[in-house]
Design a protein around this motif. Sequence first.
Motif, PDB file in Angstrom:
ATOM      1  N   ALA A  59       0.748  -1.107   0.071  1.00 42.53           N
ATOM      2  CA  ALA A  59      -0.004  -0.008   0.005  1.00 42.53           C
ATOM      3  C   ALA A  59       1.003   1.151  -0.038  1.00 42.53           C
ATOM      4  O   ALA A  59       2.063   1.312   0.469  1.00 42.53           O
ATOM      5  CB  ALA A  59      -0.929   0.014   1.219  1.00 42.53           C
ATOM      6  N   ASN A  65      -1.325  -4.696   8.422  1.00 37.09           N
ATOM      7  CA  ASN A  65      -2.610  -4.883   8.451  1.00 37.09           C
ATOM      8  C   ASN A  65      -2.880  -6.370   8.475  1.00 37.09           C
ATOM      9  O   ASN A  65      -2.641  -7.029   7.470  1.00 37.09           O
ATOM     10  CB  ASN A  65      -3.489  -4.293   7.358  1.00 37.09           C
ATOM     11  CG  ASN A  65      -4.807  -4.312   7.503  1.00 37.09           C
ATOM     12  OD1 ASN A  65      -5.466  -5.407   7.296  1.00 37.09           O
ATOM     13  ND2 ASN A  65      -5.724  -3.204   7.390  1.00 37.09           N
ATOM     14  N   ASP A 125      -2.650  -8.475   5.284  1.00 37.48           N
ATOM     15  CA  ASP A 125      -2.995  -7.826   4.129  1.00 37.48           C
ATOM     16  C   ASP A 125      -1.988  -7.055   3.187  1.00 37.48           C
ATOM     17  O   ASP A 125      -1.421  -5.909   3.952  1.00 37.48           O
ATOM     18  CB  ASP A 125      -4.207  -7.051   4.284  1.00 37.48           C
ATOM     19  CG  ASP A 125      -4.901  -6.636   3.092  1.00 37.48           C
ATOM     20  OD1 ASP A 125      -4.510  -6.417   2.042  1.00 37.48           O
ATOM     21  OD2 ASP A 125      -6.149  -6.475   3.199  1.00 37.48           O
ATOM     22  N   ARG A 174      -3.047  -3.606   2.189  1.00 38.33           N
ATOM     23  CA  ARG A 174      -3.300  -2.623   3.166  1.00 38.33           C
ATOM     24  C   ARG A 174      -2.366  -2.333   4.229  1.00 38.33           C
ATOM     25  O   ARG A 174      -2.488  -1.382   5.079  1.00 38.33           O
ATOM     26  CB  ARG A 174      -4.628  -2.927   4.168  1.00 38.33           C
ATOM     27  CG  ARG A 174      -5.900  -2.647   3.015  1.00 38.33           C
ATOM     28  CD  ARG A 174      -7.024  -3.014   3.814  1.00 38.33           C
ATOM     29  NE  ARG A 174      -8.481  -2.957   3.169  1.00 38.33           N
ATOM     30  CZ  ARG A 174      -9.482  -3.398   3.457  1.00 38.33           C
ATOM     31  NH1 ARG A 174      -9.490  -3.791   4.711  1.00 38.33           N
ATOM     32  NH2 ARG A 174     -10.528  -3.073   2.643  1.00 38.33           N
TER      33      ARG A 174
END
Length: 183
Positions: A37, A50, A73, A76
């Motif tokens: 991200a 995340n 994740d 993210r």
Amino acid sequence: MQALILICLLSWQSVQQQPPSIKWSETRKLDWSDFKAKPDPASANAAMTNSIINIEFNFDDNSLDYTISCRFDKNRSWVKVRTVPVLQHEQGHFDIAEIYARKLAKEMSGYKFNPATVKDDVNNIYDRIMKVYQQEQQQYDQQTDFSRNREKQAEWLTRIAADLKSLQAFAGYGKQQIISVKK
């Protein structure tokens, strides 16, 4: 020329097929390439992990089937400062998530199946575990000063390793089934 195009296509396909999340593993540690991200410019954090702890379940009048997962994740999670201490701190966040996935598995293993209340029961167990999990994540950041307090960071990493070991019996929390006792 055709061989070059084929190699480029195969490389592009392998990039496209990478999963957006990583299942927690004792042997697979996070790497900076996992943080996909864009960093939050308003955040003072050096990085952000995340993690997702999930329980999926189905039930009928006779049984409860559930699956617990703990994942990182990639899409993210982000990084601004790439140092070894920061990466160890972020791995600590992911490891804490695994601890709480195991605690969820432990709670579920002791659950007394009731088909009339199972939906609320499982949701309440999950919510209770996640509340403590969030508090633990915040405490980890506060006490380690987001990895800057090296002494506290080392203490936490030792504690995290001990917690993972103490909950080893619940590490295989994949698909589980609880069968009700017939009356």
